[in-house]
Design a protein around this motif. Structure first.
Motif, mmCIF file in Angstrom:
data_model
loop_
_atom_site.group_PDB
_atom_site.id
_atom_site.type_symbol
_atom_site.label_atom_id
_atom_site.label_comp_id
_atom_site.label_asym_id
_atom_site.label_seq_id
_atom_site.Cartn_x
_atom_site.Cartn_y
_atom_site.Cartn_z
ATOM 1 N N UNK A 116 84.792 -51.849 17.135
ATOM 2 C CA UNK A 116 84.925 -52.884 18.156
ATOM 3 C C UNK A 116 84.499 -54.279 17.719
ATOM 4 N N UNK A 119 94.879 -46.075 20.352
ATOM 5 C CA UNK A 119 94.564 -44.966 19.445
ATOM 6 C C UNK A 119 95.822 -44.217 19.030
ATOM 7 N N UNK A 145 94.337 -38.844 17.495
ATOM 8 C CA UNK A 145 93.044 -38.884 18.191
ATOM 9 C C UNK A 145 93.169 -38.457 19.652
ATOM 10 N N UNK A 146 94.385 -38.274 20.099
ATOM 11 C CA UNK A 146 94.586 -37.994 21.527
ATOM 12 C C UNK A 146 95.166 -36.605 21.803
ATOM 13 N N UNK A 194 92.656 -51.955 21.642
ATOM 14 C CA UNK A 194 92.705 -50.748 20.815
ATOM 15 C C UNK A 194 93.745 -49.778 21.347
ATOM 16 N N UNK A 248 84.424 -48.822 21.632
ATOM 17 C CA UNK A 248 85.758 -48.387 22.055
ATOM 18 C C UNK A 248 85.728 -47.087 22.867
ATOM 19 N N UNK A 288 86.935 -48.029 14.473
ATOM 20 C CA UNK A 288 86.953 -48.254 15.925
ATOM 21 C C UNK A 288 85.613 -48.771 16.418
ATOM 22 N N UNK A 301 92.550 -43.751 27.430
ATOM 23 C CA UNK A 301 93.802 -43.321 26.778
ATOM 24 C C UNK A 301 93.947 -41.801 26.757
ATOM 25 N N UNK A 302 92.836 -41.088 26.898
ATOM 26 C CA UNK A 302 92.905 -39.626 27.022
ATOM 27 C C UNK A 302 93.101 -39.215 28.478
ATOM 28 N N UNK A 324 87.505 -38.078 18.377
ATOM 29 C CA UNK A 324 86.983 -39.450 18.389
ATOM 30 C C UNK A 324 85.632 -39.480 17.674
ATOM 31 N N UNK A 361 87.096 -57.058 18.196
ATOM 32 C CA UNK A 361 87.291 -57.417 19.608
ATOM 33 C C UNK A 361 86.096 -58.215 20.142
ATOM 34 N N UNK A 395 87.880 -47.135 25.978
ATOM 35 C CA UNK A 395 89.307 -47.127 25.620
ATOM 36 C C UNK A 395 89.753 -45.692 25.358
ATOM 37 N N UNK A 396 88.881 -44.962 24.654
ATOM 38 C CA UNK A 396 89.201 -43.564 24.334
ATOM 39 C C UNK A 396 89.347 -42.744 25.627
#
Lengths: 72, 552
Positions: free
Chosen positions: A51, A66, A70-71, A64, B336, A49, B343-344, B256, A54, B339-340
């Protein structure tokens, strides 16, 4: 799984060696799909990750997404 | 052996004065330093030099003292901070490879087009974190492209740049280094490098043996593509390897693999436990600005007492500081990061960010003398590293010293053809197998052993067991299979990872105490006699040896 290539935007920016995203990936996870003549994320689970793909993409075709691991 | 004869073995034979292996920040500056001395330079990299290494995707901070007057900003303070067991180098080498170099390095970076944020009165804007005695952390503008700017300078300087080649072995002859062997990860072609002097610059952190809560060894803080190659090839060639027992970890966003505490702490963020209590000041007077080890031990203690999970809180900082933190620091250190957060579903102005104790990152570097040459003649390396400023400064000095030595060498050392033939067969052996372990399956076995015996709590018995189990895996290494070149790359990395882990466990045993973010139950304290010494592992006539070298 990251990264995701939007093939509607991807311009197949091939240089002498290969696609920019492929060449700049430090983990060799993006490779050339020779049949379709475009880059493909072959090993998404080995992505750091960072980048780089990109950053190097000239048309902003990479995003991206995930994985759930990871979430959660 | 002539170049023509070598060409029959490999399509690419390169001859140079200074051969630099690895093109992260250290390797790039080594190339620049060597070119400035007038030596021919070839630099070899597994990725592409514009984007490889730990700062390939960007970097936010550059730690430097600037001698502006206060004690904390002096050469003395810098040497005191870095010299000793923590960073693993003695005063003389710290002074030579960092203290006296970092000031001019700031100017050099500005000449490369790397600018720094400044305060309204025109001074460098610097923040304090990670236990530095004062605000040393300068912040780069456009840090995303810092590596690209370094790479441009390497090319402008006239270095011969060879990319997408993984080096797997050093070539030695008559007791000195003579070159290296590697293969192109994209087309499988073999490369033979011949150099009067070789500089190792393939990274300071090895982490793929350990994982965080996601169990993904690639989703980690430091680069996952470094599996200890430089330490293994140096050891196998007869060089002394030190600081293998060093081991660090960091607090990272939940799930992450990213650095963050430097930026959070620098901008005034703090950590809280599940009760919403700030707890770091209980463990160090500097609170969140304490050295990284105190973050880990503090969280370990809070965890033992049941106050988990942990969060980072930046809700109190000003709107402009928060904007700077998100836009110029977090998303520069790891591209990123935003982005993390998105998205969280985290908005740092309103929400706490859950954090966790991340995976372990193992240390190790090559023992070097006052000229940065190892005990193996012709092999040079950095005396210590671990972050951008130490990598750039150490790399520059290593490259410069290597070039001076190369210019004194009249004849290019010969390489032994038999060594190349043998290595070629070894590299590609996994392609010949239809059955066996995939590289991932093999690495999972290494991680299983390391997780069991090389975690936070370690014991002598556990370390002995780890060594036994890793030795068992040596036999299985010949059963790794690869179906394509990418898997050949991973197979070779896995073999290096196994050897690196064996060396690391051995060094931890020899230290007789902890030198890192772990503890050994058999030793309440580190052996005082050993504390001021390096534990060096090396090979002599195929047998492993241990020596104790002064940390001076």
């Amino acid at each position: 799984m990251p990264p995701v290539i939007d093939y509607k935007k991807c311009c197949s920016c091939v240089t002498y060696e290969g696609f920019q995203c492929e060449m700049h990936c430090p983990g060799d996870i993006i490779q050339t799909d020779t049949a379709k003549k475009r880059p493909v994320v072959s090993y998404p689970e080995e992505c750091w990750h960072c980048g780089n793909c990109r950053i190097s993409c000239p048309v902003g075709a990479i995003s991206y997404v995930f994985p759930a691991s990871m979430l959660v | 052996m002539t170049k023509l004869e070598l060409n029959k073995l490999a399509p690419h034979v390169t001859e140079t004065d200074v051969l630099i292996l690895g093109a992260g920040a250290a390797g790039c500056l080594a190339a620049i330093g060597a070119r400035e001395q007038g030596a021919e330079v070839t630099i070899v990299e597994k990725g592409q030099i514009d984007s490889s290494g730990c700062c390939g995707g960007g970097q936010d901070h550059f730690a430097a003292h600037l001698n502006t007057g206060p004690d904390w900003d002096s050469d003395e303070a810098a040497t005191n901070f870095y010299a000793g067991p923590g960073w693993g180098a003695g005063r003389r080498l710290v002074e030579k490879a960092f203290t006296t170099v970092v000031g001019p390095m700031v100017k050099r970076m500005e000449d490369m087009g790397i600018d720094f944020y400044k305060t309204e009165d025109g001074q460098y804007w610097r923040t304090q974190a990670l236990g530095t005695p004062g605000p040393w952390h300068m912040m780069m503008k456009d840090g995303v492209h810092v590596k690209r700017k370094m790479a441009e300078k390497v090319r402008q300087a006239g270095a011969n740049v060879i990319e997408h080649v993984m080096v797997t072995r050093l070539l030695i002859n008559n007791g000195r280094v003579a070159g290296a062997v590697g293969f192109n990860i994209k087309n499988g072609e073999l490369y033979i490098f011949r150099g009067k002097i070789v500089v190792l610059a393939m990274g300071a952190h090895q982490s793929r043996w350990s994982t965080n809560s996601t169990d993904n060894p690639f989703n980690i803080w430091q680069s996952p593509y470094n599996t200890g190659t430089q330490l293994v090839v140096a050891y196998e060639a007869g060089a002394k390897v030190v600081n293998l027992e060093k081991c660090v970890a960091t607090t990272m966003p939940k799930g992450f693999g990213a650095p963050a505490m430097n930026a959070f702490a620098g901008m005034g963020g703090f950590m809280v436990n599940v009760l919403g209590e700030k707890f770091m000041e209980k463990y160090h007077a500097l609170g969140e600005k304490a050295p990284r080890g105190y973050h880990i031990s503090g969280q370990r203690q809070e965890e033992a007492e049941g106050r988990v999970p942990f969060y980072v809180d930046v809700r109190h900082i000003s709107e402009s500081d928060l904007k700077h933190l998100e836009k110029n620091l977090l998303t520069v250190d790891k591209n990123t990061f935003s982005d993390y957060l998105k998205q969280r579903g985290i908005d740092l102005s309103k929400d706490l960010l859950e954090v966790e104790l991340g995976e372990y990152s193992g240390g190790g570097n090559i023992w070097v003398d006052e000229n940065l040459e190892s005990n193996l003649k012709g092999l040079f390396a950095l005396p210590f590293s671990g972050m951008l400023s130490t990598a750039m400064c150490g790399g520059l000095v290593a490259g410069s010293e290597a070039a001076k030595a190369a210019l004194r060498v009249k004849k290019l050392p010969e390489v032994r053809v038999g060594d190349v033939v043998k290595e070629k067969a070894r590299i590609f052996q996994p392609l010949k197998r239809d059955t066996g372990y995939t590289p991932k399956e093999f690495e999972d076995l290494i991680r299983q052993v390391m997780k069991s015996y090389m975690g936070y709590n370690r014991s002598v018995k556990g370390l002995e067991t780890a060594l036994e189990r890793l030795t068992q895996l040596e036999d299985l290494a010949s059963e790794i299979r690869a179906d394509n070149l990418h898997e050949v790359l991973r197979a070779n990395e896995a073999v290096h990872l196994l050897k690196y882990c064996q060396l690391m466990v051995k060094a931890v045993m020899e230290r007789k105490g902890a030198r890192g973010f772990y503890r050994i139950t058999d030793y309440a304290r580190t052996d005082i006699e050993l504390r001021a010494k390096h534990i060096a592992l090396f090979q002599e006539n195929g047998k492993q040896k241990v020596s104790y070298e002064p940390l001076d």
